[in-house]
Design a protein around this motif. Structure first.
Motif, short mmCIF file in Angstrom:
data_model
loop_
_atom_site.label_atom_id
_atom_site.label_comp_id
_atom_site.label_asym_id
_atom_site.label_seq_id
_atom_site.Cartn_x
_atom_site.Cartn_y
_atom_site.Cartn_z
N HIS A 1 0.85 -1.20 0.00
CA HIS A 1 0.00 0.00 0.00
C HIS A 1 0.88 1.24 0.00
CE1 HIS A 1 -3.67 -2.29 0.52
NE2 HIS A 1 -3.02 -3.02 1.42
N PHE A 2 0.60 2.12 -0.95
CA PHE A 2 1.34 3.37 -1.07
C PHE A 2 0.41 4.56 -0.87
CE2 PHE A 2 3.29 0.53 -4.32
CZ PHE A 2 4.61 0.56 -3.94
N GLN A 3 1.04 5.72 -0.67
CA GLN A 3 0.33 6.98 -0.78
C GLN A 3 1.07 7.85 -1.79
OE1 GLN A 3 -0.01 9.15 2.85
NE2 GLN A 3 -2.11 8.48 3.22
N THR A 4 0.30 8.56 -2.62
CA THR A 4 0.91 9.52 -3.54
C THR A 4 1.25 10.79 -2.74
OG1 THR A 4 -1.17 10.60 -4.07
CG2 THR A 4 -0.56 8.69 -5.43
N ALA A 5 1.92 11.73 -3.39
CA ALA A 5 2.24 13.01 -2.74
C ALA A 5 0.96 13.71 -2.28
CB ALA A 5 3.03 13.89 -3.70
N ASN A 6 -0.15 13.47 -2.99
CA ASN A 6 -1.45 14.06 -2.59
C ASN A 6 -2.24 13.16 -1.65
OD1 ASN A 6 -0.83 16.12 -4.35
ND2 ASN A 6 -2.01 15.25 -6.05
N LYS A 7 -1.56 12.22 -1.02
CA LYS A 7 -2.17 11.33 -0.02
C LYS A 7 -3.27 10.42 -0.59
CE LYS A 7 -0.15 13.17 3.81
NZ LYS A 7 1.15 13.43 3.17
N LYS A 8 -3.15 10.09 -1.88
CA LYS A 8 -4.13 9.16 -2.47
C LYS A 8 -3.56 7.74 -2.40
CE LYS A 8 -6.85 12.49 -3.72
NZ LYS A 8 -7.45 13.08 -2.53
N PRO A 9 -4.44 6.74 -2.14
CA PRO A 9 -3.95 5.36 -1.97
C PRO A 9 -3.75 4.61 -3.29
CG PRO A 9 -6.30 5.44 -1.51
CD PRO A 9 -5.89 6.85 -1.85
N LEU A 10 -2.63 3.91 -3.37
CA LEU A 10 -2.34 3.02 -4.51
C LEU A 10 -1.94 1.66 -3.93
CD1 LEU A 10 -0.09 5.03 -7.01
CD2 LEU A 10 -2.28 3.96 -7.57
N THR A 11 -2.37 0.60 -4.60
CA THR A 11 -2.03 -0.75 -4.16
C THR A 11 -1.33 -1.50 -5.28
OG1 THR A 11 -4.00 -0.78 -2.76
CG2 THR A 11 -2.97 -2.91 -3.20
N TRP A 12 -0.26 -2.20 -4.92
CA TRP A 12 0.45 -3.06 -5.87
C TRP A 12 0.41 -4.48 -5.33
CZ3 TRP A 12 6.52 -3.39 -5.82
CH2 TRP A 12 6.94 -4.41 -6.69
#
Length: 302
Positions: free
Chosen positions: A205-216
């Motif tokens: 689980h990641f967060q972008t610079a704008n605090k949006k969630p991304l999952t790989w």
């Protein structure tokens, strides 16, 4: 000053699938492309071949010592990339290496520093950025505001002793996410393994610079089809399928080889080189962070 007629003697190290593709492309460069400045002088392998398509087998020592060899294409298994890059840089050669360049972030930073000190090109292949499928996807994503997203990769079993931890062997997926959405931070990462079944599933689980969630998700097991699934949701709607893309007229390894030759000829801007260096090292830093998260012992809540 750019030297129009300069030729760079090259050697291919490792003749697996990638190494054989490299030999083929070096022997048949695209007409009037930068690749015409590369001349294949031989290949190195632990196995004994004698020759492949007129390319002759030479020893590692000869490859390192030869004054006629200016550049090495390193297509060995992941585990030995670091050591092989180091040997060729120390010998004063330019290096092209298949991803991942190393299996630790520290090693990657050291090697990059070494290449800069010796004024040599260190080029890491990332053909996943050169596919038509990806180029279309990037166009599709450009200018949109991400709400959340998932990239799910499945594939057959890899020998981890040779290929490294999944965050490193699967770094092509991480490269996509960073290239599409900018810098990311890891919020959590876990890995499920069924060793008896040769099954592994890593979830990051990641967060972008704008605090949006991304999952790989990187999932491998016997008989699993090599496939990528995406689900990227934007303020304007969701993208669940890859856009249609034509087949590229130029093979991916050839495109990559042209890029390497352009660097040797001094035809790539400082800005592009700096952005690429940042991306490659950033992805390796993240891969290491992911591995550390996954290898932490489970916190036991009493």
């Amino acid at each position: 000053m750019e030297e129009i007629n300069k030729m760079f003697g090259t050697v291919v190290v490792g003749v697996g699938i990638a190494g054989l593709a490299r030999i083929r492309d070096l022997m048949n460069p695209m007409p009037s492309s930068p690749s015409e400045h590369l001349k294949l002088l031989g290949f190195v392998s632990r196995r004994s071949f004698g020759s492949i398509n007129e390319a002759k087998q030479i020893s590692l020592e000869d490859a390192l010592r030869s004054m006629e060899i200016h550049a090495a294409f390193i297509s060995t298994e992941n585990r030995s990339h670091e050591e092989t890059i180091r040997m060729f840089l120390e010998a004063g050669k330019h290096v092209l290496v298949e991803y991942p360049m190393a299996l630790s972030a520290k090693a990657a930073h050291e090697l990059w520093e070494m290449a800069e000190q010796k004024d040599k090109v260190l080029h890491v292949e990332h053909i996943e950025l050169l596919t038509e499928e990806y180029k279309q996807l990037k166009k599709e994503v450009a200018g949109k505001d991400l709400v959340k997203g998932t990239l799910h990769f499945t594939g057959s079993v890899l020998d981890e002793k040779k290929a490294g931890f999944p965050a490193f062997s699967g770094i092509a997926r991480l490269t996509w996410l960073i290239d599409l959405f900018g810098d990311l931070t890891v919020t959590s990462a876990t890995r499920e393994e069924q060793k008896d079944k040769n099954y592994s599933r890593m979830t990051v689980h990641f967060q972008t610079a704008n605090k949006k969630p991304l999952t790989w998700i990187e999932e491998r097991g016997p008989g699993m089809r090599r496939e990528k699934k995406i689900n990227f949701c934007f303020t304007s709607g969701c993208l669940e399928n890859f856009p249609q893309a034509p087949r590229s007229a130029v093979g991916l390894f050839m495109q990559d080889q042209n890029l390497f030759a352009k660097k040797l000829l001094g035809q790539v801007s400082k800005e592009e080189l700096a952005a690429e260096k940042w991306r490659i090292l950033r992805c390796l830093d993240l891969a290491e962070t992911i591995q550390q998260h996954c290898e932490q012992p489970e916190k036991i809540c009493s």
